[in-house]
Design an enzyme around this catalytic site. Structure first.
Site, PDB file in Angstrom:
ATOM      1  N   SER A 168      82.066  58.478   1.310  1.00 13.59           N
ATOM      2  CA  SER A 168      81.247  57.322   1.679  1.00 13.59           C
ATOM      3  C   SER A 168      80.115  57.214   0.673  1.00 13.59           C
ATOM      4  CB  SER A 168      80.650  57.545   3.076  1.00 13.59           C
ATOM      5  OG  SER A 168      79.594  56.626   3.326  1.00 13.59           O
ATOM      6  N   TYR A 181      76.497  62.102  10.093  1.00 13.34           N
ATOM      7  CA  TYR A 181      77.505  61.443   9.249  1.00 13.34           C
ATOM      8  C   TYR A 181      77.188  61.657   7.766  1.00 13.34           C
ATOM      9  CZ  TYR A 181      80.558  57.737   7.475  1.00 13.34           C
ATOM     10  OH  TYR A 181      81.525  57.043   6.795  1.00 13.34           O
TER      11      TYR A 181
HETATM   12  C1  BGC Z   1      79.980  53.814   7.248  1.00  8.51           C
HETATM   13  C2  BGC Z   1      79.792  52.368   7.641  1.00  8.51           C
HETATM   14  C3  BGC Z   1      78.709  51.731   6.768  1.00  8.51           C
HETATM   15  C4  BGC Z   1      78.952  52.001   5.312  1.00  8.51           C
HETATM   16  C5  BGC Z   1      77.810  51.501   4.422  1.00  8.51           C
HETATM   17  C6  BGC Z   1      80.271  53.873   5.764  1.00  8.51           C
HETATM   18  O1  BGC Z   1      80.563  55.167   5.343  1.00  8.51           O
HETATM   19  O2  BGC Z   1      81.064  54.377   7.991  1.00  8.51           O
HETATM   20  O3  BGC Z   1      79.405  52.299   8.999  1.00  8.51           O
HETATM   21  O4  BGC Z   1      78.692  50.331   6.989  1.00  8.51           O
HETATM   22  O5  BGC Z   1      79.139  53.380   5.075  1.00  8.51           O
HETATM   23  O6  BGC Z   1      76.554  51.861   4.914  1.00  8.51           O
END
Ligand code: BGC
Length: 283
Positions: A168, A181
């Site tokens: 991410s 996260y």
């Molecule tokens: C998350 C999303 C978010 C995106 C950008 C991703 O890794 O799961 O919820 O919109 O990152 O912030």
């Protein structure tokens, strides 16, 4: 500067069927929806046989499998919780029974459990780390064992195996309210780079793909209303949300021999989200 509403939001049609992955066996975790689903379909379009891993939604996983089969591809679905060592090992055993081996692992399964930090429970912290980080570890370990056992099969691929971990932008962008996260994705970044360093001499390639805001169920609240969408666009210099296909194409390419000299990278597919858009003016 352009208003995001004036710009088209389409992804151009893809020209698949170069058979880039012919004869290869792929496993995509969390493939019943979102990015994983699209990745599974794209890998199959390029000739791979694909295992659809899912945790809960059997019907959705079957639909992905049927889509692949109706296009002439081979596919099976396997239910497994990627954070369970026993279930991951059983899934790989079932894959090897059906497909014989593995050439491509896409470590995609992931989730969010958001909370302000002072209210975050240990269960919320643990769940996200277990699925997003430990899940990638457990699946990567089984795949690497098989890649090392089997080695390179030149008719199939120049590499003995490929792992693509879905990370991410939050592997580098801190994220208030989503500390578990962001920590898991920071972990994914170094997990994959360190495995890459260790196994490169065996001709095994390990990379991360780091998506920005992609239109999937995980972030629905960030794009479902025009207000939310326009606010989101403040964070996206390219002024469109990403589509699952944006990620699927990148993963398919990274898995193919066209990307044979690439290992240990995090490839951001984010419309510029990591470019510090707040600095477009000022600073
Ligand atoms: C998350 C999303 C978010 C995106 C950008 C991703 O890794 O799961 O919820 O919109 O990152 O912030």
């Amino acid at each position: 500067m352009n208003d995001s509403n004036e710009l088209p939001n389409v992804v151009m049609p893809h020209c698949p069927h170069r058979n880039l992955l012919r004869g290869q066996k792929a496993l995509v975790t969390g493939a019943s929806s979102g990015i994983g689903k699209s990745v599974a379909v794209y890998l199959a379009q390029e000739g791979a046989d694909v295992v659809i891993n899912f945790i809960g939604d059997k019907q959705a996983a079957h639909e992905v499998m049927e889509t692949i089969r109706s296009n002439g591809g081979k596919s099976i679905s396997i239910q497994a919780d990627v954070s369970s060592e026993a279930q991951v090992q059983a899934m790989f055993a079932q894959m090897f029974d059906n497909f014989g081996t593995i050439d491509i692992l896409v470590n995609n399964a992931g989730l969010q459990q958001d909370a302000p930090f002072h209210k975050m429970t240990l269960a919320q912290w643990q769940k996200v780390i277990d699925v997003n980080l430990t899940g990638q570890f457990l699946c990567a370990r089984e795949a690497i064992r098989e890649f090392k056992r089997r080695g390179v099969v030149p008719e199939i691929s120049s590499a003995a195996g490929k792992i693509i971990g879905i990370s991410s932008v939050h592997e580098v962008i801190p994220w208030a309210g989503h500390v578990n996260y962001a920590a898991s994705k920071g972990g994914v970044k170094m997990l994959n780079k360190s495995i890459a360093q260790e196994v490169a001499p065996y001709r095994i390639r390990v990379n991360s793909v780091a998506p920005g805001a992609i239109r999937t169920p995980i972030n629905q609240s960030a794009w479902e209303t025009p207000e939310a969408y326009n606010k989101l666009m403040n964070l996206v210099p390219y002024k469109r949300i990403g589509e699952p296909e944006d990620i699927a194409r990148t993963v398919t390419w990274l898995a193919s021999d066209d990307a044979d000299y690439i290992t240990g990278v995090s490839l951001f597919v984010d419309g510029g989200m990591t470019l510090y858009p707040g600095f477009a003016e000022g600073g």
